[in-house]
Scaffold this motif. Structure first.
Motif, PDB file in Angstrom:
ATOM      1  N   ILE A 127       0.837  -1.209   0.000  1.00 36.44           N
ATOM      2  CA  ILE A 127       0.000   0.000   0.000  1.00 36.44           C
ATOM      3  C   ILE A 127       0.869   1.255   0.000  1.00 36.44           C
ATOM      4  O   ILE A 127       0.638   2.204  -0.766  1.00 36.44           O
ATOM      5  CB  ILE A 127      -0.943   0.000   1.212  1.00 36.44           C
ATOM      6  CG1 ILE A 127      -1.976  -1.131   1.086  1.00 36.44           C
ATOM      7  CG2 ILE A 127      -1.652   1.356   1.349  1.00 36.44           C
ATOM      8  CD1 ILE A 127      -2.834  -1.320   2.316  1.00 36.44           C
ATOM      9  N   VAL A 128       1.893   1.271   0.855  1.00 37.32           N
ATOM     10  CA  VAL A 128       2.790   2.429   0.933  1.00 37.32           C
ATOM     11  C   VAL A 128       3.563   2.602  -0.370  1.00 37.32           C
ATOM     12  O   VAL A 128       3.724   3.730  -0.868  1.00 37.32           O
ATOM     13  CB  VAL A 128       3.759   2.270   2.117  1.00 37.32           C
ATOM     14  CG1 VAL A 128       4.846   3.346   2.080  1.00 37.32           C
ATOM     15  CG2 VAL A 128       3.004   2.347   3.439  1.00 37.32           C
ATOM     16  N   ILE A 134       2.539   6.789  -6.689  1.00 37.39           N
ATOM     17  CA  ILE A 134       1.517   7.530  -7.446  1.00 37.39           C
ATOM     18  C   ILE A 134       1.442   8.985  -6.991  1.00 37.39           C
ATOM     19  O   ILE A 134       1.407   9.912  -7.813  1.00 37.39           O
ATOM     20  CB  ILE A 134       0.147   6.843  -7.294  1.00 37.39           C
ATOM     21  CG1 ILE A 134       0.174   5.471  -7.973  1.00 37.39           C
ATOM     22  CG2 ILE A 134      -0.963   7.713  -7.885  1.00 37.39           C
ATOM     23  CD1 ILE A 134      -1.052   4.631  -7.698  1.00 37.39           C
ATOM     24  N   ILE A 135       1.446   9.205  -5.678  1.00 37.16           N
ATOM     25  CA  ILE A 135       1.286  10.565  -5.151  1.00 37.16           C
ATOM     26  C   ILE A 135       2.466  11.448  -5.544  1.00 37.16           C
ATOM     27  O   ILE A 135       2.300  12.519  -6.142  1.00 37.16           O
ATOM     28  CB  ILE A 135       1.129  10.527  -3.620  1.00 37.16           C
ATOM     29  CG1 ILE A 135      -0.213   9.931  -3.237  1.00 37.16           C
ATOM     30  CG2 ILE A 135       1.246  11.939  -3.032  1.00 37.16           C
ATOM     31  CD1 ILE A 135      -0.347   9.619  -1.766  1.00 37.16           C
ATOM     32  N   GLN A 142       5.297  13.374 -13.228  1.00 39.50           N
ATOM     33  CA  GLN A 142       6.028  12.266 -13.849  1.00 39.50           C
ATOM     34  C   GLN A 142       5.032  11.195 -14.312  1.00 39.50           C
ATOM     35  O   GLN A 142       5.100  10.038 -13.907  1.00 39.50           O
ATOM     36  CB  GLN A 142       7.028  11.668 -12.848  1.00 39.50           C
ATOM     37  CG  GLN A 142       8.100  12.644 -12.376  1.00 39.50           C
ATOM     38  CD  GLN A 142       9.019  12.016 -11.339  1.00 39.50           C
ATOM     39  OE1 GLN A 142       8.580  11.623 -10.263  1.00 39.50           O
ATOM     40  NE2 GLN A 142      10.288  11.908 -11.691  1.00 39.50           N
ATOM     41  N   TYR A 143       4.139  11.568 -15.195  1.00 38.94           N
ATOM     42  CA  TYR A 143       3.005  10.707 -15.546  1.00 38.94           C
ATOM     43  C   TYR A 143       3.453   9.403 -16.205  1.00 38.94           C
ATOM     44  O   TYR A 143       2.983   8.321 -15.846  1.00 38.94           O
ATOM     45  CB  TYR A 143       2.040  11.475 -16.455  1.00 38.94           C
ATOM     46  CG  TYR A 143       1.601  12.796 -15.868  1.00 38.94           C
ATOM     47  CD1 TYR A 143       0.865  12.827 -14.684  1.00 38.94           C
ATOM     48  CD2 TYR A 143       1.941  14.005 -16.471  1.00 38.94           C
ATOM     49  CE1 TYR A 143       0.453  14.037 -14.130  1.00 38.94           C
ATOM     50  CE2 TYR A 143       1.543  15.218 -15.918  1.00 38.94           C
ATOM     51  CZ  TYR A 143       0.808  15.228 -14.749  1.00 38.94           C
ATOM     52  OH  TYR A 143       0.425  16.413 -14.192  1.00 38.94           O
ATOM     53  N   THR A 144       4.339   9.503 -17.181  1.00 36.04           N
ATOM     54  CA  THR A 144       4.808   8.295 -17.867  1.00 36.04           C
ATOM     55  C   THR A 144       5.579   7.392 -16.910  1.00 36.04           C
ATOM     56  O   THR A 144       5.406   6.164 -16.903  1.00 36.04           O
ATOM     57  CB  THR A 144       5.712   8.665 -19.060  1.00 36.04           C
ATOM     58  OG1 THR A 144       4.991   9.521 -19.955  1.00 36.04           O
ATOM     59  CG2 THR A 144       6.152   7.408 -19.807  1.00 36.04           C
ATOM     60  N   LYS A 145       6.415   7.994 -16.083  1.00 33.91           N
ATOM     61  CA  LYS A 145       7.199   7.217 -15.132  1.00 33.91           C
ATOM     62  C   LYS A 145       6.317   6.545 -14.082  1.00 33.91           C
ATOM     63  O   LYS A 145       6.633   5.458 -13.603  1.00 33.91           O
ATOM     64  CB  LYS A 145       8.237   8.115 -14.451  1.00 33.91           C
ATOM     65  CG  LYS A 145       9.342   8.601 -15.393  1.00 33.91           C
ATOM     66  CD  LYS A 145      10.357   9.476 -14.674  1.00 33.91           C
ATOM     67  CE  LYS A 145      11.457   9.907 -15.637  1.00 33.91           C
ATOM     68  NZ  LYS A 145      12.460  10.781 -14.959  1.00 33.91           N
ATOM     69  N   VAL A 150       4.267   1.727 -11.665  1.00 32.44           N
ATOM     70  CA  VAL A 150       3.153   0.901 -11.182  1.00 32.44           C
ATOM     71  C   VAL A 150       3.248  -0.510 -11.757  1.00 32.44           C
ATOM     72  O   VAL A 150       3.040  -1.503 -11.051  1.00 32.44           O
ATOM     73  CB  VAL A 150       1.797   1.548 -11.532  1.00 32.44           C
ATOM     74  CG1 VAL A 150       0.655   0.561 -11.303  1.00 32.44           C
ATOM     75  CG2 VAL A 150       1.585   2.803 -10.690  1.00 32.44           C
ATOM     76  N   ILE A 151       3.577  -0.613 -13.050  1.00 30.86           N
ATOM     77  CA  ILE A 151       3.731  -1.934 -13.679  1.00 30.86           C
ATOM     78  C   ILE A 151       4.860  -2.713 -13.016  1.00 30.86           C
ATOM     79  O   ILE A 151       4.723  -3.906 -12.702  1.00 30.86           O
ATOM     80  CB  ILE A 151       3.994  -1.780 -15.191  1.00 30.86           C
ATOM     81  CG1 ILE A 151       2.767  -1.170 -15.876  1.00 30.86           C
ATOM     82  CG2 ILE A 151       4.351  -3.136 -15.810  1.00 30.86           C
ATOM     83  CD1 ILE A 151       2.993  -0.812 -17.330  1.00 30.86           C
ATOM     84  N   VAL A 152       5.993  -2.029 -12.776  1.00 33.03           N
ATOM     85  CA  VAL A 152       7.141  -2.681 -12.126  1.00 33.03           C
ATOM     86  C   VAL A 152       6.783  -3.110 -10.701  1.00 33.03           C
ATOM     87  O   VAL A 152       7.146  -4.209 -10.258  1.00 33.03           O
ATOM     88  CB  VAL A 152       8.365  -1.731 -12.117  1.00 33.03           C
ATOM     89  CG1 VAL A 152       9.481  -2.303 -11.247  1.00 33.03           C
ATOM     90  CG2 VAL A 152       8.860  -1.500 -13.534  1.00 33.03           C
ATOM     91  N   LEU A 153       6.041  -2.248  -9.977  1.00 31.80           N
ATOM     92  CA  LEU A 153       5.640  -2.577  -8.601  1.00 31.80           C
ATOM     93  C   LEU A 153       4.714  -3.788  -8.571  1.00 31.80           C
ATOM     94  O   LEU A 153       4.806  -4.622  -7.660  1.00 31.80           O
ATOM     95  CB  LEU A 153       4.948  -1.374  -7.947  1.00 31.80           C
ATOM     96  CG  LEU A 153       5.834  -0.188  -7.583  1.00 31.80           C
ATOM     97  CD1 LEU A 153       5.000   0.940  -6.999  1.00 31.80           C
ATOM     98  CD2 LEU A 153       6.917  -0.590  -6.589  1.00 31.80           C
TER      99      LEU A 153
END
Length: 223
Positions: A127-128, A134-135, A142-145, A150-153
């Motif tokens: 969660i963290v 994202i935050i 850094q929208y693309t990053k 998120v995919i990597v996480l």
């Protein structure tokens, strides 16, 4: 719209930071508890000797064996859980810090460290990691990053949940996800964050004791 979104995300980040600080207080206490535990381990042979004498003096031979069996189970589950959880938190903290830094997320190392620490509580680390990424990613545009991160996480979280955790903790705990969730809810209700930390090993012990009790009764009925 962008100003309102930024203010909302900033407020959410402040609340997340505040909650993280509260969790850090409990972790600080746990850290000193571990130090005390290390000193106790240095004299464990003496404590075991005195404990055996006490059990022999106060209980019958049958009761003594049963108490020692329960204590052995508690030691097996709790020590295995603590070792596995701490090692998993260390691995994930380092992995997330490196991954987010390579992707270029702002405060990636800090997010990884906090996520690793929060891995001491099941599901909180993930969660963290996702919330922080994202935050802070959106705040810094850094929208693309953020999408890549998120995919990597998700990939890292799946590897941790399906490979790393079962190897480090699964054999000692062996709990279904629903039981873990129930134990966390009960632990949080009773003891807050500290209750959530100890909820999973306590649930594992209850399951183990119930299993042993049922097996013993079935053996007696079969006899």
């Amino acid at each position: 719209f962008s100003t309102a979104l930024t203010n909302t995300l900033t407020s959410f980040a402040n609340n997340l930071l505040s909650n993280t600080m509260n969790i850090s207080t409990y972790i600080y206490n746990i850290f000193f508890g571990l130090i005390i535990g290390i000193y106790l381990l240095l004299d464990k042979d003496e404590f075991i000797e005195h404990g055996n004498k006490f059990l022999k003096a106060m209980f019958s031979e049958k009761a003594e064996k049963k108490i020692k069996s329960y204590l052995s189970d508690i030691n097996y589950v709790c020590s295995g859980y603590v070792r596995g959880t701490l090692l998993d938190a260390l691995i994930m903290g380092a992995t997330l810090s490196v991954a987010l830094s390579v992707i270029g997320i702002k405060f990636g190392i800090l997010i990884g460290i906090l996520a690793g620490i929060c891995k001491l509580i099941p599901y909180f680390g993930s969660i963290v990691a996702f919330s922080g990424t994202i935050i802070f990613g959106l705040i810094n545009a850094q929208y693309t990053k953020v999408i890549i991160a998120v995919i990597v996480l998700i990939i890292i979280d799946q590897i941790d949940g399906n490979v790393i955790q079962p190897k480090l903790i699964g054999r000692n705990i062996s709990l279904k996800p629903i039981l873990i969730l129930i134990s966390l809810i009960i632990g949080e209700y009773i003891g807050g964050v500290l209750g959530m930390v100890i909820a999973v090993p306590v649930m594992a012990l209850i399951k183990l004791f119930l299993k042993r009790g049922l097996e013993e009764r079935l053996r007696k009925k079969a006899a």
